[in-house]
Design an enzyme around this catalytic site. Structure first.
Site, PDB file in Angstrom:
ATOM      1  N   HIS A  86      -6.391  13.446   3.282  1.00 22.68           N
ATOM      2  CA  HIS A  86      -5.771  12.253   2.699  1.00 22.68           C
ATOM      3  C   HIS A  86      -6.071  12.241   1.206  1.00 22.68           C
ATOM      4  O   HIS A  86      -7.098  12.774   0.755  1.00 22.68           O
ATOM      5  CB  HIS A  86      -6.348  10.993   3.328  1.00 22.68           C
ATOM      6  CG  HIS A  86      -5.928  10.765   4.742  1.00 22.68           C
ATOM      7  ND1 HIS A  86      -5.897   9.506   5.295  1.00 22.68           N
ATOM      8  CD2 HIS A  86      -5.530  11.616   5.722  1.00 22.68           C
ATOM      9  CE1 HIS A  86      -5.501   9.584   6.547  1.00 22.68           C
ATOM     10  NE2 HIS A  86      -5.277  10.863   6.835  1.00 22.68           N
ATOM     11  N   GLU A 101      -7.201   9.988  -0.754  1.00 25.18           N
ATOM     12  CA  GLU A 101      -8.486   9.381  -1.121  1.00 25.18           C
ATOM     13  C   GLU A 101      -9.652  10.340  -0.905  1.00 25.18           C
ATOM     14  O   GLU A 101     -10.539  10.454  -1.755  1.00 25.18           O
ATOM     15  CB  GLU A 101      -8.744   8.101  -0.312  1.00 25.18           C
ATOM     16  CG  GLU A 101      -7.699   7.033  -0.483  1.00 25.18           C
ATOM     17  CD  GLU A 101      -6.608   7.060   0.571  1.00 25.18           C
ATOM     18  OE1 GLU A 101      -6.164   5.964   0.967  1.00 25.18           O
ATOM     19  OE2 GLU A 101      -6.196   8.161   0.990  1.00 25.18           O
ATOM     20  N   CYS A 118      -6.969   3.877   5.039  1.00 25.58           N
ATOM     21  CA  CYS A 118      -7.152   3.860   6.489  1.00 25.58           C
ATOM     22  C   CYS A 118      -8.657   3.803   6.789  1.00 25.58           C
ATOM     23  O   CYS A 118      -9.475   3.859   5.874  1.00 25.58           O
ATOM     24  CB  CYS A 118      -6.526   5.122   7.088  1.00 25.58           C
ATOM     25  SG  CYS A 118      -7.462   6.638   6.729  1.00 25.58           S
ATOM     26  N   CYS A 165     -10.617   6.837   5.270  1.00 23.30           N
ATOM     27  CA  CYS A 165     -10.707   6.795   3.811  1.00 23.30           C
ATOM     28  C   CYS A 165     -11.583   5.639   3.345  1.00 23.30           C
ATOM     29  O   CYS A 165     -12.358   5.789   2.386  1.00 23.30           O
ATOM     30  CB  CYS A 165      -9.315   6.713   3.203  1.00 23.30           C
ATOM     31  SG  CYS A 165      -8.367   8.226   3.514  1.00 23.30           S
TER      32      CYS A 165
END
Length: 168
Positions: A68, A70, A98, A101
């Protein structure tokens, strides 16, 4: 606990700075979407306002469920600074993080999170869960949501609409 969602800054210069960095995150997200990944971009900036790292989603390209934006930007910033404590940094990301993250952001002790659009499905800062203010969090995270919110939301909605057309 009460969530520490910061109001949109009254200081026009600060607001423009947040918009500038979120615009960069949107550009990264666009690149990610064009490469086949969900368009989410992230930028890490130090306390002097200097860019430390930037990343976008790479789950599909890397075949890595942890890729991801992040997580990737936290890894890059930690390497650049040679320190996993990012408490003097601001993370800009186009979509509310999410659970994975949010956990990484808390573990990295990020100084401030600024994000664009809420995520009503997996948002773990305020929409679905509030990991940063939960008893499990060992770090209090100042959060500013809604910077360039409509642009961030529209980018995601357009990508998913286009994806559905292609997949038929």
């Amino acid at each position: 606990m009460v969530k520490k969602i910061l109001p949109v800054p009254n200081d026009e210069a600060a607001y423009k700075l947040h918009q500038q960095w979120m615009s960069r995150a949107l550009q990264l997200a666009q690149d990610s979407g064009e490469a086949g990944d969900v368009p989410v971009g992230a930028v890490m900036v130090d306390e002097a306002g200097e860019l430390i790292a930037e990343a976008s989603n790479r789950k599909e390209r890397d075949q890595d469920p942890t890729a991801h934006a992040e997580v990737l930007v936290i890894r890059a910033a930690s390497q650049a600074l040679q320190n996993w404590h990012l408490n003097h940094c601001t993370l800009y990301v186009t979509l509310e993080p999410c659970p994975m993250c949010a956990g990484a952001i808390i573990q990295a002790r990020v100084g401030q999170l600024v994000y664009g659009a809420d995520d009503p499905k997996t948002g773990s800062i305020r929409s679905v869960a509030n990991l940063a203010d939960s008893a499990a969090s060992n770090h209090r995270l100042p959060v500013l949501g809604g910077i360039l919110e409509s642009s961030c939301r529209q980018q995601l909605q357009s990508w998913f609409t286009q994806r559905r057309k292609v997949e038929g």
